[in-house]
Design a protein around this motif. Sequence first.
Motif, PDB file in Angstrom:
ATOM      1  N   PHE A 149      59.714 -51.640 -16.472  1.00  0.00           N
ATOM      2  CA  PHE A 149      60.980 -50.973 -16.777  1.00  0.00           C
ATOM      3  C   PHE A 149      60.779 -49.489 -17.083  1.00  0.00           C
ATOM      4  CE2 PHE A 149      61.781 -55.437 -17.865  1.00  0.00           C
ATOM      5  CZ  PHE A 149      62.857 -55.684 -17.029  1.00  0.00           C
ATOM      6  N   LYS A 150      59.942 -48.841 -16.299  1.00  0.00           N
ATOM      7  CA  LYS A 150      59.697 -47.408 -16.441  1.00  0.00           C
ATOM      8  C   LYS A 150      60.442 -46.654 -15.350  1.00  0.00           C
ATOM      9  CE  LYS A 150      55.193 -47.517 -18.672  1.00  0.00           C
ATOM     10  NZ  LYS A 150      53.791 -47.119 -18.558  1.00  0.00           N
ATOM     11  N   LYS A 151      60.652 -45.382 -15.603  1.00  0.00           N
ATOM     12  CA  LYS A 151      61.355 -44.531 -14.638  1.00  0.00           C
ATOM     13  C   LYS A 151      60.464 -44.255 -13.427  1.00  0.00           C
ATOM     14  CE  LYS A 151      63.634 -40.129 -14.103  1.00  0.00           C
ATOM     15  NZ  LYS A 151      63.909 -38.832 -14.653  1.00  0.00           N
ATOM     16  N   ILE A 152      61.076 -44.315 -12.240  1.00  0.00           N
ATOM     17  CA  ILE A 152      60.361 -44.032 -10.997  1.00  0.00           C
ATOM     18  C   ILE A 152      60.778 -42.640 -10.546  1.00  0.00           C
ATOM     19  CG2 ILE A 152      59.954 -44.756  -8.627  1.00  0.00           C
ATOM     20  CD1 ILE A 152      60.923 -47.572  -9.563  1.00  0.00           C
ATOM     21  N   ASN A 153      59.825 -41.727 -10.471  1.00  0.00           N
ATOM     22  CA  ASN A 153      60.135 -40.332 -10.143  1.00  0.00           C
ATOM     23  C   ASN A 153      60.412 -40.120  -8.661  1.00  0.00           C
ATOM     24  OD1 ASN A 153      59.843 -39.568 -12.797  1.00  0.00           O
ATOM     25  ND2 ASN A 153      57.657 -39.203 -12.572  1.00  0.00           N
ATOM     26  N   HIS A 154      59.550 -40.600  -7.805  1.00  0.00           N
ATOM     27  CA  HIS A 154      59.669 -40.323  -6.371  1.00  0.00           C
ATOM     28  C   HIS A 154      59.871 -41.631  -5.611  1.00  0.00           C
ATOM     29  CE1 HIS A 154      58.498 -36.289  -7.245  1.00  0.00           C
ATOM     30  NE2 HIS A 154      57.374 -36.708  -7.813  1.00  0.00           N
ATOM     31  N   LEU A 155      61.078 -41.779  -5.108  1.00  0.00           N
ATOM     32  CA  LEU A 155      61.417 -42.973  -4.369  1.00  0.00           C
ATOM     33  C   LEU A 155      62.178 -42.561  -3.121  1.00  0.00           C
ATOM     34  CD1 LEU A 155      61.237 -46.076  -4.737  1.00  0.00           C
ATOM     35  CD2 LEU A 155      63.504 -45.988  -5.719  1.00  0.00           C
ATOM     36  N   PRO A 156      61.733 -42.961  -1.937  1.00  0.00           N
ATOM     37  CA  PRO A 156      62.459 -42.577  -0.717  1.00  0.00           C
ATOM     38  C   PRO A 156      63.888 -43.119  -0.725  1.00  0.00           C
ATOM     39  CG  PRO A 156      60.354 -43.592  -0.185  1.00  0.00           C
ATOM     40  CD  PRO A 156      60.560 -43.759  -1.637  1.00  0.00           C
ATOM     41  N   VAL A 157      64.756 -42.444  -0.048  1.00  0.00           N
ATOM     42  CA  VAL A 157      66.168 -42.823  -0.009  1.00  0.00           C
ATOM     43  C   VAL A 157      66.336 -44.224   0.573  1.00  0.00           C
ATOM     44  CG1 VAL A 157      68.396 -42.224   0.995  1.00  0.00           C
ATOM     45  CG2 VAL A 157      66.935 -40.444   0.129  1.00  0.00           C
ATOM     46  N   TRP A 158      65.588 -44.526   1.622  1.00  0.00           N
ATOM     47  CA  TRP A 158      65.746 -45.835   2.262  1.00  0.00           C
ATOM     48  C   TRP A 158      65.358 -46.965   1.317  1.00  0.00           C
ATOM     49  CZ3 TRP A 158      61.473 -48.923   2.722  1.00  0.00           C
ATOM     50  CH2 TRP A 158      60.214 -48.310   2.650  1.00  0.00           C
ATOM     51  N   LEU A 159      64.339 -46.751   0.488  1.00  0.00           N
ATOM     52  CA  LEU A 159      63.927 -47.777  -0.465  1.00  0.00           C
ATOM     53  C   LEU A 159      64.935 -47.866  -1.613  1.00  0.00           C
ATOM     54  CD1 LEU A 159      61.860 -49.875  -1.254  1.00  0.00           C
ATOM     55  CD2 LEU A 159      60.582 -48.087  -2.424  1.00  0.00           C
ATOM     56  N   ARG A 160      65.449 -46.749  -2.061  1.00  0.00           N
ATOM     57  CA  ARG A 160      66.458 -46.733  -3.116  1.00  0.00           C
ATOM     58  C   ARG A 160      67.691 -47.503  -2.662  1.00  0.00           C
ATOM     59  NH1 ARG A 160      67.359 -41.166  -3.941  1.00  0.00           N
ATOM     60  NH2 ARG A 160      65.332 -41.174  -4.947  1.00  0.00           N
ATOM     61  N   GLU A 161      68.133 -47.272  -1.422  1.00  0.00           N
ATOM     62  CA  GLU A 161      69.294 -47.987  -0.885  1.00  0.00           C
ATOM     63  C   GLU A 161      69.010 -49.478  -0.747  1.00  0.00           C
ATOM     64  OE1 GLU A 161      70.138 -45.946   2.740  1.00  0.00           O
ATOM     65  OE2 GLU A 161      71.105 -44.268   1.721  1.00  0.00           O
ATOM     66  N   LEU A 162      67.792 -49.814  -0.342  1.00  0.00           N
ATOM     67  CA  LEU A 162      67.403 -51.211  -0.191  1.00  0.00           C
ATOM     68  C   LEU A 162      67.426 -51.918  -1.546  1.00  0.00           C
ATOM     69  CD1 LEU A 162      66.255 -53.365   1.790  1.00  0.00           C
ATOM     70  CD2 LEU A 162      63.993 -52.624   1.074  1.00  0.00           C
ATOM     71  N   LEU A 163      66.878 -51.293  -2.578  1.00  0.00           N
ATOM     72  CA  LEU A 163      66.855 -51.893  -3.909  1.00  0.00           C
ATOM     73  C   LEU A 163      68.262 -52.027  -4.475  1.00  0.00           C
ATOM     74  CD1 LEU A 163      63.769 -50.079  -5.445  1.00  0.00           C
ATOM     75  CD2 LEU A 163      63.932 -52.474  -4.787  1.00  0.00           C
ATOM     76  N   LEU A 164      69.099 -51.018  -4.264  1.00  0.00           N
ATOM     77  CA  LEU A 164      70.454 -51.083  -4.786  1.00  0.00           C
ATOM     78  C   LEU A 164      71.314 -52.090  -4.035  1.00  0.00           C
ATOM     79  CD1 LEU A 164      71.169 -47.328  -5.519  1.00  0.00           C
ATOM     80  CD2 LEU A 164      70.662 -49.130  -7.166  1.00  0.00           C
ATOM     81  N   SER A 165      71.090 -52.225  -2.727  1.00  0.00           N
ATOM     82  CA  SER A 165      71.883 -53.201  -1.960  1.00  0.00           C
ATOM     83  C   SER A 165      71.518 -54.624  -2.360  1.00  0.00           C
ATOM     84  CB  SER A 165      71.685 -52.990  -0.459  1.00  0.00           C
ATOM     85  OG  SER A 165      70.362 -53.332  -0.091  1.00  0.00           O
ATOM     86  N   ASP A 166      70.258 -54.886  -2.685  1.00  0.00           N
ATOM     87  CA  ASP A 166      69.859 -56.230  -3.132  1.00  0.00           C
ATOM     88  C   ASP A 166      70.450 -56.538  -4.510  1.00  0.00           C
ATOM     89  OD1 ASP A 166      68.480 -56.675  -0.831  1.00  0.00           O
ATOM     90  OD2 ASP A 166      66.496 -56.235  -1.665  1.00  0.00           O
ATOM     91  N   ALA A 167      70.542 -55.520  -5.354  1.00  0.00           N
ATOM     92  CA  ALA A 167      71.095 -55.739  -6.694  1.00  0.00           C
ATOM     93  C   ALA A 167      72.579 -56.029  -6.647  1.00  0.00           C
ATOM     94  CB  ALA A 167      70.834 -54.490  -7.548  1.00  0.00           C
ATOM     95  N   GLU A 168      73.296 -55.484  -5.679  1.00  0.00           N
ATOM     96  CA  GLU A 168      74.748 -55.685  -5.573  1.00  0.00           C
ATOM     97  C   GLU A 168      75.082 -57.070  -5.023  1.00  0.00           C
ATOM     98  OE1 GLU A 168      76.064 -52.462  -3.196  1.00  0.00           O
ATOM     99  OE2 GLU A 168      75.845 -50.998  -4.805  1.00  0.00           O
ATOM    100  N   GLU A 169      74.241 -57.615  -4.172  1.00  0.00           N
ATOM    101  CA  GLU A 169      74.513 -58.916  -3.535  1.00  0.00           C
ATOM    102  C   GLU A 169      74.185 -60.028  -4.418  1.00  0.00           C
ATOM    103  OE1 GLU A 169      72.208 -59.016   0.015  1.00  0.00           O
ATOM    104  OE2 GLU A 169      73.360 -57.455   0.953  1.00  0.00           O
TER     105      GLU A 169
END
Length: 169
Positions: A149-169
């Motif tokens: 549960f630590k902050k992630i500084n550098h995350l590509p946009v495609w991975l950020r979208e992938l993680l957020l889309s899984d959390a919404e479903e």
Amino acid sequence: MTNGQRQKIKMLRYQGVGYGKIAKATGLSRDSVRNYCIREGLNGYASELVTEYREVLKEEMLFVVCLNCGMKLEQKSCGRKRKYCSLSCKREWEKDHRTAYVLNCEYCGKEFKALGVSWRKFCSQECYRRDRFWREEDAAEVAQKILQFKKINHLPVWLRELLLSDAEE
């Protein structure tokens, strides 16, 4: 100093051109141009003069001389008004007066300035490489930070979208 030179100095000064370029265009010394501008109230920052006399520029003095070199322009009776005497003058003017766009990096998310280009996605070559060539070590580091549960500084946009889309479903 001739009347033609005086008029040219005024026009170029109203267009935001500095003393040095005006001196080159008129064939006078920089100090002569500067002293004339002080006497006529055209001294100070050229950018302030442009904003102050914007209406004067639009109506009376625009398109009379080349924006770059100050050479007199011959306008045609029809078509678009000319701003430059040649293509090389146009390129030189655009090179010196680029627009600065403030953009956000798609990899690290920080703000950066791009001169004359509004389509840049990354702030540096390093961010581009890290986004384009995602490595297993990076994935392991991100997974470890997520579990802690630590902050992630550098995350590509495609991975950020992938993680957020899984959390919404």
